[in-house]
Design a protein around this motif. Sequence first.
Motif, PDB file in Angstrom:
ATOM      1  N   LEU A  88      -1.359  -2.726   0.011  1.00 13.19           N
ATOM      2  CA  LEU A  88      -1.315  -1.816  -1.131  1.00 13.19           C
ATOM      3  C   LEU A  88       0.062  -1.187  -1.283  1.00 13.19           C
ATOM      4  CD1 LEU A  88      -4.770  -0.011  -0.817  1.00 13.19           C
ATOM      5  CD2 LEU A  88      -4.092  -1.707  -2.516  1.00 13.19           C
ATOM      6  N   GLU A 143       2.317  -3.740  -2.737  1.00 14.71           N
ATOM      7  CA  GLU A 143       1.998  -3.946  -4.148  1.00 14.71           C
ATOM      8  C   GLU A 143       2.592  -2.848  -5.014  1.00 14.71           C
ATOM      9  OE1 GLU A 143      -2.034  -3.571  -6.788  1.00 14.71           O
ATOM     10  OE2 GLU A 143      -2.133  -4.848  -5.007  1.00 14.71           O
ATOM     11  N   GLU A 144       2.483  -1.585  -4.572  1.00 12.98           N
ATOM     12  CA  GLU A 144       3.056  -0.474  -5.328  1.00 12.98           C
ATOM     13  C   GLU A 144       4.576  -0.572  -5.359  1.00 12.98           C
ATOM     14  OE1 GLU A 144       1.645   3.106  -3.650  1.00 12.98           O
ATOM     15  OE2 GLU A 144      -0.433   2.836  -4.321  1.00 12.98           O
ATOM     16  N   GLU A 149       5.493  -3.199  -7.897  1.00 19.30           N
ATOM     17  CA  GLU A 149       5.335  -2.738  -9.274  1.00 19.30           C
ATOM     18  C   GLU A 149       6.452  -1.799  -9.682  1.00 19.30           C
ATOM     19  OE1 GLU A 149       1.561  -0.972  -9.419  1.00 19.30           O
ATOM     20  OE2 GLU A 149       0.431  -2.842  -9.266  1.00 19.30           O
ATOM     21  N   ASP A 150       7.002  -1.074  -8.719  1.00 16.74           N
ATOM     22  CA  ASP A 150       8.101  -0.157  -9.016  1.00 16.74           C
ATOM     23  C   ASP A 150       9.461  -0.828  -8.925  1.00 16.74           C
ATOM     24  OD1 ASP A 150       6.265   1.838  -9.370  1.00 16.74           O
ATOM     25  OD2 ASP A 150       6.379   2.545  -7.290  1.00 16.74           O
ATOM     26  N   LYS A 191      -4.443  -5.520 -11.559  1.00 13.09           N
ATOM     27  CA  LYS A 191      -4.228  -4.785 -10.324  1.00 13.09           C
ATOM     28  C   LYS A 191      -4.903  -3.431 -10.432  1.00 13.09           C
ATOM     29  CE  LYS A 191       0.139  -7.035  -9.145  1.00 13.09           C
ATOM     30  NZ  LYS A 191       1.586  -6.843  -8.843  1.00 13.09           N
ATOM     31  N   ARG A 192      -5.282  -2.889  -9.291  1.00  8.96           N
ATOM     32  CA  ARG A 192      -6.072  -1.665  -9.271  1.00  8.96           C
ATOM     33  C   ARG A 192      -5.332  -0.501  -9.925  1.00  8.96           C
ATOM     34  NH1 ARG A 192      -8.219   0.016  -3.518  1.00  8.96           N
ATOM     35  NH2 ARG A 192      -9.057  -2.085  -3.768  1.00  8.96           N
ATOM     36  N   LYS A 193      -4.054  -0.351  -9.630  1.00 12.54           N
ATOM     37  CA  LYS A 193      -3.286   0.758 -10.184  1.00 12.54           C
ATOM     38  C   LYS A 193      -3.159   0.627 -11.699  1.00 12.54           C
ATOM     39  CE  LYS A 193       1.188   3.062  -9.815  1.00 12.54           C
ATOM     40  NZ  LYS A 193       2.529   3.061  -9.140  1.00 12.54           N
ATOM     41  N   ASN A 194      -2.906  -0.589 -12.175  1.00 10.95           N
ATOM     42  CA  ASN A 194      -2.756  -0.797 -13.614  1.00 10.95           C
ATOM     43  C   ASN A 194      -4.071  -0.568 -14.352  1.00 10.95           C
ATOM     44  OD1 ASN A 194      -0.033  -1.488 -13.344  1.00 10.95           O
ATOM     45  ND2 ASN A 194      -0.519  -3.615 -12.935  1.00 10.95           N
ATOM     46  N   SER A 247      -6.398   1.476 -13.419  1.00  9.79           N
ATOM     47  CA  SER A 247      -6.603   2.924 -13.447  1.00  9.79           C
ATOM     48  C   SER A 247      -5.785   3.568 -14.564  1.00  9.79           C
ATOM     49  CB  SER A 247      -6.210   3.537 -12.101  1.00  9.79           C
ATOM     50  OG  SER A 247      -7.023   3.031 -11.066  1.00  9.79           O
ATOM     51  N   LEU A 248      -4.543   3.095 -14.755  1.00  6.18           N
ATOM     52  CA  LEU A 248      -3.725   3.615 -15.849  1.00  6.18           C
ATOM     53  C   LEU A 248      -4.334   3.277 -17.202  1.00  6.18           C
ATOM     54  CD1 LEU A 248      -0.136   2.761 -14.540  1.00  6.18           C
ATOM     55  CD2 LEU A 248      -1.195   5.012 -14.684  1.00  6.18           C
TER      56      LEU A 248
END
Length: 221
Positions: free
Chosen positions: A43, A46-47, A50-51, A129-132, A134-135
């Motif tokens: 994770l 992955e973050e 993405e950054d 992806k989980r973060k995307n 959620s956004l």
Amino acid sequence: RYSGLLDPRTGGPAASLLQELPADELAALQETTAELEAESAALAAEEADEDGGEVSAPLSARDILLRAVGKMGAGIALCAVFSDPLVEALTNLSRATGVAPFVVGFVLTPLASNSSEFVSSLTFAARKKRKNMSLTLSQVYGAVTMNNTLVLGLFLVVVYLRKLEWVYSSEVTVIVAATLAVGALGVSRSTFKAAWALPALALYPLSLGGVYLLDSLLGWQ
């Protein structure tokens, strides 16, 4: 690291308890810990990916407040500048093409005003992806909340202050019914299957049909 705490030889706070565990249970516990560490590392990678490979420092509460106020102020200024020309352009479009004001107000205007959110939501969701995701959901819930609180509130204030005639009973009734239907679905579960998208999307044409039925056929103003 968690695996070091589960090693009886390191002398951690739980070393004496770990020595009393059977070997198979200790091995299973260590295996689970290793899986959790691997998942956390994945994770984090992955973050960072993405950054752009850079891990930015977390913002302070003051920085978040200043950034939020600045962006909200810029958004309000843009709405104040472009809202009146947009309404005038849509009105002229309706007169020039002969399209009914109902179609312009409930079909063309939502497409024009929500197109940016629609495109950005599709872009985030396409990454899977989980973060995307959620956004994406946060953006959708934010838009729904704003439309049903701020926009509706301002509309009611304008009607009250200008002493306008109330001829919106059918529209408000259909909007409230659709909102309650989606809200009931949202509070009933925390996980949604893709099949639920079809009934949710069907509420839009059903709402248009409901407004047409109440307004035109039944004459409910």
